[in-house]
Motif scaffolding. Structure first.
Motif, mmCIF file in Angstrom:
data_model
loop_
_atom_site.group_PDB
_atom_site.id
_atom_site.type_symbol
_atom_site.label_atom_id
_atom_site.label_comp_id
_atom_site.label_asym_id
_atom_site.label_seq_id
_atom_site.Cartn_x
_atom_site.Cartn_y
_atom_site.Cartn_z
ATOM 1 N N GLY A 1 0.732 -1.218 0.010
ATOM 2 C CA GLY A 1 0.170 0.046 -0.612
ATOM 3 C C GLY A 1 1.025 0.787 0.312
ATOM 4 N N THR A 2 0.534 2.293 -0.299
ATOM 5 C CA THR A 2 0.883 3.829 -0.605
ATOM 6 C C THR A 2 0.563 4.520 0.553
ATOM 7 O OG1 THR A 2 0.753 4.021 -2.029
ATOM 8 C CG2 THR A 2 1.114 5.768 -1.272
ATOM 9 N N LYS A 3 2.127 5.130 1.329
ATOM 10 C CA LYS A 3 1.319 5.704 2.514
ATOM 11 C C LYS A 3 -0.046 6.499 2.680
ATOM 12 C CE LYS A 3 4.579 7.911 6.564
ATOM 13 N NZ LYS A 3 5.735 8.763 6.667
ATOM 14 N N ILE A 4 -0.343 6.688 3.675
ATOM 15 C CA ILE A 4 -1.598 7.566 3.620
ATOM 16 C C ILE A 4 -1.756 8.771 3.326
ATOM 17 C CG2 ILE A 4 -2.074 8.855 5.709
ATOM 18 C CD1 ILE A 4 -4.197 6.668 4.191
ATOM 19 N N THR A 5 -0.592 9.043 3.727
ATOM 20 C CA THR A 5 -0.568 11.053 3.903
ATOM 21 C C THR A 5 0.323 11.687 2.495
ATOM 22 O OG1 THR A 5 1.564 10.742 5.163
ATOM 23 C CG2 THR A 5 -0.370 11.566 6.055
ATOM 24 N N ASP A 6 1.171 10.224 1.735
ATOM 25 C CA ASP A 6 1.663 11.001 0.057
ATOM 26 C C ASP A 6 0.642 11.526 -0.319
ATOM 27 O OD1 ASP A 6 3.752 9.162 1.103
ATOM 28 O OD2 ASP A 6 3.459 7.746 -0.501
ATOM 29 N N ASP A 7 1.285 12.749 -1.332
ATOM 30 C CA ASP A 7 0.257 13.453 -1.783
ATOM 31 C C ASP A 7 -0.745 13.252 -3.410
ATOM 32 O OD1 ASP A 7 1.486 15.347 -0.177
ATOM 33 O OD2 ASP A 7 3.230 16.021 -1.508
ATOM 34 N N ARG A 8 -0.175 12.152 -3.203
ATOM 35 C CA ARG A 8 -0.864 11.346 -4.172
ATOM 36 C C ARG A 8 -1.981 10.241 -3.759
ATOM 37 N NH1 ARG A 8 -2.385 14.132 -8.532
ATOM 38 N NH2 ARG A 8 -3.641 12.360 -9.765
ATOM 39 N N ALA A 9 -1.593 10.322 -2.703
ATOM 40 C CA ALA A 9 -1.678 8.315 -2.262
ATOM 41 C C ALA A 9 -3.770 8.298 -3.457
ATOM 42 C CB ALA A 9 -1.289 8.093 -1.279
ATOM 43 N N LEU A 10 -4.195 9.309 -2.290
ATOM 44 C CA LEU A 10 -6.050 8.619 -2.584
ATOM 45 C C LEU A 10 -6.108 9.811 -3.941
ATOM 46 C CD1 LEU A 10 -7.166 10.196 0.480
ATOM 47 C CD2 LEU A 10 -6.279 7.535 0.341
ATOM 48 N N ALA A 11 -5.774 10.398 -4.191
ATOM 49 C CA ALA A 11 -6.085 11.287 -5.755
ATOM 50 C C ALA A 11 -6.087 9.922 -7.034
ATOM 51 C CB ALA A 11 -5.297 12.333 -6.163
ATOM 52 N N ASP A 12 -4.887 9.204 -6.749
ATOM 53 C CA ASP A 12 -4.904 8.056 -8.187
ATOM 54 C C ASP A 12 -5.442 6.587 -7.330
ATOM 55 O OD1 ASP A 12 -2.469 9.558 -8.113
ATOM 56 O OD2 ASP A 12 -1.032 8.771 -7.307
ATOM 57 N N VAL A 13 -6.149 6.218 -6.776
ATOM 58 C CA VAL A 13 -7.419 5.136 -6.574
ATOM 59 C C VAL A 13 -8.689 6.224 -6.259
ATOM 60 C CG1 VAL A 13 -5.493 3.946 -5.222
ATOM 61 C CG2 VAL A 13 -7.080 5.543 -3.618
ATOM 62 N N GLY A 14 -8.834 7.204 -6.246
ATOM 63 C CA GLY A 14 -10.401 8.001 -6.595
ATOM 64 C C GLY A 14 -10.813 8.137 -5.209
ATOM 65 N N VAL A 15 -11.046 8.667 -4.374
ATOM 66 C CA VAL A 15 -11.206 7.947 -2.782
ATOM 67 C C VAL A 15 -10.847 9.690 -2.718
ATOM 68 C CG1 VAL A 15 -11.042 7.438 -0.998
ATOM 69 C CG2 VAL A 15 -10.789 5.865 -2.142
ATOM 70 N N THR A 16 -11.927 10.607 -2.044
ATOM 71 C CA THR A 16 -11.582 12.268 -1.182
ATOM 72 C C THR A 16 -10.612 12.320 0.065
ATOM 73 O OG1 THR A 16 -13.238 12.263 -0.284
ATOM 74 C CG2 THR A 16 -13.820 12.765 -2.633
ATOM 75 N N PRO A 17 -10.732 12.984 0.462
ATOM 76 C CA PRO A 17 -9.924 13.037 2.400
ATOM 77 C C PRO A 17 -10.561 12.899 2.586
ATOM 78 C CG PRO A 17 -8.914 14.657 0.371
ATOM 79 C CD PRO A 17 -9.647 13.971 -1.057
ATOM 80 N N THR A 18 -11.910 13.812 2.729
ATOM 81 C CA THR A 18 -12.640 13.711 3.468
ATOM 82 C C THR A 18 -13.080 12.561 4.234
ATOM 83 O OG1 THR A 18 -13.043 16.202 2.995
ATOM 84 C CG2 THR A 18 -14.877 14.324 4.707
ATOM 85 N N ASP A 19 -13.560 11.291 2.707
ATOM 86 C CA ASP A 19 -14.032 9.656 3.112
ATOM 87 C C ASP A 19 -13.066 9.174 3.733
ATOM 88 O OD1 ASP A 19 -16.415 10.747 2.208
ATOM 89 O OD2 ASP A 19 -16.186 9.841 -0.196
ATOM 90 N N MET A 20 -11.672 9.289 3.763
ATOM 91 C CA MET A 20 -10.542 8.393 3.779
ATOM 92 C C MET A 20 -10.240 8.828 5.552
ATOM 93 S SD MET A 20 -8.276 6.076 4.156
ATOM 94 C CE MET A 20 -8.242 5.474 2.398
ATOM 95 N N ALA A 21 -10.856 10.264 5.583
ATOM 96 C CA ALA A 21 -10.948 10.489 7.115
ATOM 97 C C ALA A 21 -11.922 9.698 7.871
ATOM 98 C CB ALA A 21 -10.343 12.132 7.433
ATOM 99 N N THR A 22 -13.356 9.434 7.262
ATOM 100 C CA THR A 22 -14.325 9.521 8.122
ATOM 101 C C THR A 22 -14.229 8.692 8.398
ATOM 102 O OG1 THR A 22 -16.253 10.997 6.726
ATOM 103 C CG2 THR A 22 -16.678 9.305 7.835
ATOM 104 N N LEU A 23 -13.453 7.498 6.891
ATOM 105 C CA LEU A 23 -13.052 5.697 6.820
ATOM 106 C C LEU A 23 -12.447 5.496 8.364
ATOM 107 C CD1 LEU A 23 -13.734 2.667 6.450
ATOM 108 C CD2 LEU A 23 -12.015 2.881 4.796
ATOM 109 N N ILE A 24 -11.446 5.706 8.909
ATOM 110 C CA ILE A 24 -9.594 6.340 9.512
ATOM 111 C C ILE A 24 -10.949 6.222 11.100
ATOM 112 C CG2 ILE A 24 -8.003 6.942 11.168
ATOM 113 C CD1 ILE A 24 -7.166 6.989 7.851
#
Length: 522
Positions: free
Chosen positions: A234-257
């Protein structure tokens, strides 16, 4: 113990410049002189220097920093923020070669020709290796680490009386308890069999959630010094393009965490307690991966209920419930002055409600700093949960600076039935009041009958003592009271169609004149 005194001296020398600076803050010339005013920038530099010193001294002192990051009652906010970032990226010269452990434990089970290093630190190394046609990961403890940790724990224990000498009276109680609880946390983290079993339990709890990955353990290969598990990239969660490359918004991932960690602590009762960015990753499918379960904990059913009550009472601003929960969690002694603590908790709630941006970190900091006047301790389980909240919230807000942890927590508690919606809460309070009032009302007629019977028989006597002695009072004050009442009556009667206010004014003047005459006579 071998090397104890040399290590004790090394630790003292390492911390001496900072200790000297802190002492001079209290008295400029150590034994005399005024205190010094130190800027936030200087404190930030000191916090960075302290962090570097802990990293150099090895795993035991890194854990000290991690524990202190959950104790804003002992550590100022600037230092808390710096210690929160402490991870296990430490010098690798402690203990022996982890490869000797792999050879001793699994030399006959694995093809060591396929072994490749992935990451390393002073506590453990991570390798990948081929096993039954797939690539798995091995977390391997450095040999000889137990004796090093045991020595450093003894050094830390020896430093406690020295620290207590210079600490404020209220902080001494906390320092001693932190030392006790810290030992328990680090010794549990060295138990790899415990870590493997907790990891397997958490994986089972998330079997039905395809958004979260907990690597599967190969329990047949695990031991007290080695954990074999599924290798998940996996790609480190805070890497700049980690979420953008997989189509997940930062808010959705923060809420999931946030919801994942709330579920672990409040629903499952077993949780991963180290959610720093190095332990969180995102897969190519946008799934959350959680690594490294060394810092993890199980809760008893009672502890789970008490922790749930803590979240519930904080979200609902329930002061009485919060006080009862802090006592149940053994943060406060049962004999504490409840009235005084209640006043403090009310002030905490008022202070928080006045802020535009309320965070979990702000709540804990405000709560613990305000309780500083009372003897209190933070048990290890509560300490780890505080760490989960503060570190996890930091990760979530690094993904989404506007992330509202309190709102997500409230939503989670409602979804899982821990608290009701606002309307349901109102009805629940009414039902609770009725349940408490009905027995009292049912007994009221019998009590009234008893009291009236005592009055009839002359058995009931009421004694009163005057608040102040009546001697030396003003005997004419009654005339003034009547006059004032008549003037008020006249004002009211002015709205009547008949001219009755004139009569009231005449009587008022008569009583006022009597009051003046009696006053002159005295």
């Amino acid at each position: 113990m071998k090397g104890y005194y040399l290590r004790y001296l090394q630790v003292l020398v390492s911390f001496f410049p900072l200790a000297l600076a802190f002492l001079r803050d209290r008295r400029r010339f150590l034994l005399f002189g005024p205190p010094r005013q130190v800027s936030t920038t200087v404190h930030r530099e000191r916090a960075e220097q302290l962090t570097e010193t802990m990293l150099e001294l090895g795993p035991a002192f890194i854990k000290v920093g991690q524990v202190l990051s959950t104790r804003p009652d002992l550590v100022p906010p600037t230092y808390v923020r710096e210690f929160t970032a402490l991870q296990d990226e430490v010098p690798e010269d402690a203990g022996g070669d982890p490869m000797t452990v792999v050879e001793a434990e699994l030399g006959d089970e694995l093809d060591l020709e396929t072994l490749e290093p992935v990451a390393g630190g002073s506590l453990a190394f991570v390798y990948t290796v081929e096993y039954e046609g797939e690539r798995i990961a091995l977390k391997v403890q450095r040999p000889g680490l137990d004796s090093i940790i045991e020595r450093d724990l003894r050094v830390i224990r020896g430093l406690v009386p020295l620290l207590a000498t210079f600490a404020d009276e209220g902080q001494r109680y906390s320092i001693e308890n932190v030392a006790d609880d810290f030992e328990e946390i680090i010794l549990e983290e060295l138990d790899f069999e415990r870590e493997a079993s907790i990891m397997a339990e958490i994986e089972e709890n998330f079997t039905d959630d395809d958004r979260v990955i907990v690597p599967s353990t190969h329990l047949e290969l695990c031991s007290d010094r080695l954990i074999a598990m599924e290798y998940v990239e996996g790609t480190k969660i805070t890497d700049d393009r980690a979420l953008a490359d997989v189509g997940v918004t930062p808010t959705d991932m923060a809420t999931l965490i946030a919801r994942t960690y709330l579920k672990m602590g409040l629903v499952d009762g077993v949780f991963h307690a180290d959610p720093h960015p190095g332990n969180l990753a995102v897969t190519d499918e946008g799934r959350l991966v959680i690594y490294d379960y060394g810092m993890s904990q199980r809760l008893t059913a009672q502890e789970q209920d008490d922790i749930t009550n803590l979240y519930r009472t904080l979200v609902r601003r329930d002061v009485d419930g919060l006080l009862n929960t802090l006592i149940a969690l053994e943060v406060l002694e049962p004999t504490v002055d409840r009235v005084a603590v209640r006043r403090v908790l009310e002030l905490v709630i008022e202070n928080l409600e006045g802020r535009d941006d309320i965070t979990w970190h702000a709540i804990i900091t405000e709560l613990l700093s305000m309780l500083d006047d009372f003897p209190f301790r933070i048990p290890p389980n509560v300490m780890l949960l505080i760490r989960v909240g503060t570190v996890g919230e930091g990760v979530c807000r690094s993904l989404d600076p506007q992330f509202d942890f309190i709102t997500v927590t409230r939503s989670f508690l409602v979804d899982y039935g821990f608290i009701e919606s606002e309307l349901e809460a109102l009805f629940a309070d009414v039902r609770s009041d009725l349940r408490e009032s009905v027995p009292v009302l049912a007994r009221a007629p019998a009590r009234f009958d008893t009291v009236f019977g005592q009055l009839e028989r002359g058995e009931l006597v009421v004694r009163t003592d005057p608040v102040e002695s009546t001697s030396g009072g003003d005997p004419a004050v009654g005339y003034a009271i009547v006059a004032g009442s008549l003037f008020v009556t006249a004002a009211i009667l002015t709205f009547h169609e008949l001219p009755l206010e004139g009569v009231s004014v005449l009587f008022a003047l008569a009583f006022l004149g009597q009051y003046v005459r009696r006053r002159r006579a005295t």
